[in-house]
Design a protein around this motif. Sequence first.
Motif, PDB file in Angstrom:
ATOM      1  N   UNK A 165      27.910  47.106  39.428  1.00 58.83           N
ATOM      2  CA  UNK A 165      29.320  46.837  39.193  1.00 58.83           C
ATOM      3  C   UNK A 165      30.040  46.615  40.518  1.00 58.83           C
ATOM      4  N   UNK A 166      30.934  45.629  40.526  1.00 62.44           N
ATOM      5  CA  UNK A 166      31.795  45.395  41.682  1.00 62.44           C
ATOM      6  C   UNK A 166      33.236  45.491  41.200  1.00 62.44           C
ATOM      7  N   UNK A 167      33.979  46.436  41.759  1.00 56.65           N
ATOM      8  CA  UNK A 167      35.362  46.652  41.352  1.00 56.65           C
ATOM      9  C   UNK A 167      36.311  46.103  42.416  1.00 56.65           C
ATOM     10  N   UNK A 168      37.606  45.963  42.091  1.00 53.28           N
ATOM     11  CA  UNK A 168      38.548  45.363  43.042  1.00 53.28           C
ATOM     12  C   UNK A 168      38.537  45.989  44.429  1.00 53.28           C
ATOM     13  N   UNK A 169      38.221  47.283  44.500  1.00 49.46           N
ATOM     14  CA  UNK A 169      38.202  47.920  45.822  1.00 49.46           C
ATOM     15  C   UNK A 169      37.003  47.474  46.670  1.00 49.46           C
ATOM     16  N   UNK A 170      35.994  46.852  46.021  1.00 48.89           N
ATOM     17  CA  UNK A 170      34.832  46.334  46.755  1.00 48.89           C
ATOM     18  C   UNK A 170      35.148  44.940  47.307  1.00 48.89           C
ATOM     19  N   UNK A 171      36.218  44.833  48.043  1.00 47.56           N
ATOM     20  CA  UNK A 171      36.772  43.550  48.469  1.00 47.56           C
ATOM     21  C   UNK A 171      35.754  42.680  49.206  1.00 47.56           C
ATOM     22  N   UNK A 172      35.051  43.253  50.167  1.00 48.63           N
ATOM     23  CA  UNK A 172      34.122  42.466  50.981  1.00 48.63           C
ATOM     24  C   UNK A 172      32.952  41.931  50.161  1.00 48.63           C
ATOM     25  N   UNK A 173      32.549  42.681  49.141  1.00 49.29           N
ATOM     26  CA  UNK A 173      31.448  42.238  48.291  1.00 49.29           C
ATOM     27  C   UNK A 173      31.919  41.195  47.275  1.00 49.29           C
ATOM     28  N   UNK A 174      33.116  41.384  46.752  1.00 53.49           N
ATOM     29  CA  UNK A 174      33.636  40.473  45.736  1.00 53.49           C
ATOM     30  C   UNK A 174      33.904  39.073  46.275  1.00 53.49           C
ATOM     31  N   UNK A 175      34.263  38.986  47.550  1.00 55.44           N
ATOM     32  CA  UNK A 175      34.636  37.686  48.101  1.00 55.44           C
ATOM     33  C   UNK A 175      33.498  36.676  47.970  1.00 55.44           C
TER      34      UNK A 175
ATOM     35  N   UNK B  27      37.068  32.300  51.738  1.00 59.37           N
ATOM     36  CA  UNK B  27      38.448  31.893  51.516  1.00 59.37           C
ATOM     37  C   UNK B  27      39.370  32.815  52.306  1.00 59.37           C
ATOM     38  N   UNK B  28      40.607  32.441  52.403  1.00 62.84           N
ATOM     39  CA  UNK B  28      41.573  33.237  53.152  1.00 62.84           C
ATOM     40  C   UNK B  28      41.905  34.516  52.400  1.00 62.84           C
ATOM     41  N   UNK B  29      42.455  35.480  53.124  1.00 62.80           N
ATOM     42  CA  UNK B  29      42.895  36.721  52.484  1.00 62.80           C
ATOM     43  C   UNK B  29      43.936  36.436  51.405  1.00 62.80           C
ATOM     44  N   UNK B  30      44.750  35.410  51.637  1.00 56.97           N
ATOM     45  CA  UNK B  30      45.790  35.059  50.674  1.00 56.97           C
ATOM     46  C   UNK B  30      45.183  34.561  49.361  1.00 56.97           C
ATOM     47  N   UNK B  31      44.159  33.690  49.467  1.00 58.77           N
ATOM     48  CA  UNK B  31      43.500  33.168  48.269  1.00 58.77           C
ATOM     49  C   UNK B  31      42.780  34.290  47.528  1.00 58.77           C
ATOM     50  N   UNK B  32      42.074  35.140  48.258  1.00 60.47           N
ATOM     51  CA  UNK B  32      41.374  36.254  47.620  1.00 60.47           C
ATOM     52  C   UNK B  32      42.360  37.186  46.927  1.00 60.47           C
ATOM     53  N   UNK B  33      43.467  37.484  47.584  1.00 60.95           N
ATOM     54  CA  UNK B  33      44.472  38.365  46.987  1.00 60.95           C
ATOM     55  C   UNK B  33      45.022  37.758  45.696  1.00 60.95           C
TER      56      UNK B  33
END
Length: 250
Positions: A3-13, A22-28
């Motif tokens: 499972x990958x949850x929103x807090x796993x930001x680096x993995x989800x990207x 992608x940029x931090x803005x696009x990911x957000x």
Amino acid sequence: MRLYRPEDRDLLVKILCYPKPCSDEVLADRLRQLQELDVDAVVSYGCQEVQGFNVLGKGCDSVVVKALVNDLAVALKIRRVDSHVKTLISEGESQALANTFGVGAKVYGFTRDFIVMELVEGLLIGDFVVKAEASELRDALRDLLEQCWRLDTAGLDHGELSRAYRHVLFSNGKPVILDFGSSSRRRRPSNVSSMFSFLFLTGSPLSRVVCEKLGVEAEREALIEALRTYKRLKTRSSFMDLLRAVKLIG
């Protein structure tokens, strides 16, 4: 499975912004859309792999992964960041319309970059045709063509059913039409004729197996004529004659 949850930001990207960073803005923004759709997690699961992440499917414009919405397992279609398709909203609307006619995986919600839908697992049409007994195949293909008829009457053309290898899945013997990314409500619908030709007239290995199992391999000219009549009339009666020509009804 992982499972990958929103807090796993680096993995989800890697999966949310496939195939390039992608940029931090696009990911957000994409994480915000997932929150709007109540997606709790995405799951590394499936027979294909994207940058070390297992997925259900991968195409030129999107990636499909397993996800969780309020603990319900769903399929999540993700628009690739390099896709020529600028939004998935039109596709989501078309699939939702198909749902009202009893066609397609149920849509739970969609945004510009995501579609959340029913998770359907089973056999692709090529595998199902080979494995099914004649009686099971007859019932399933009758159901499939009935779904195509309902799409025709809805005025929605799927657009890919003449090449249905990856667009129909059989779950417990029941056909589910997938991927409405090329669908249109502007074109003249040709779902029945496209699927009928794919199944019975192309001469492909799949078509030959279908015709042999249903006992219609020697009736090509009669099938072509029945299809011509259906294309000309587009009536329920001509559709039933089409089913009768390939022995899907008595």
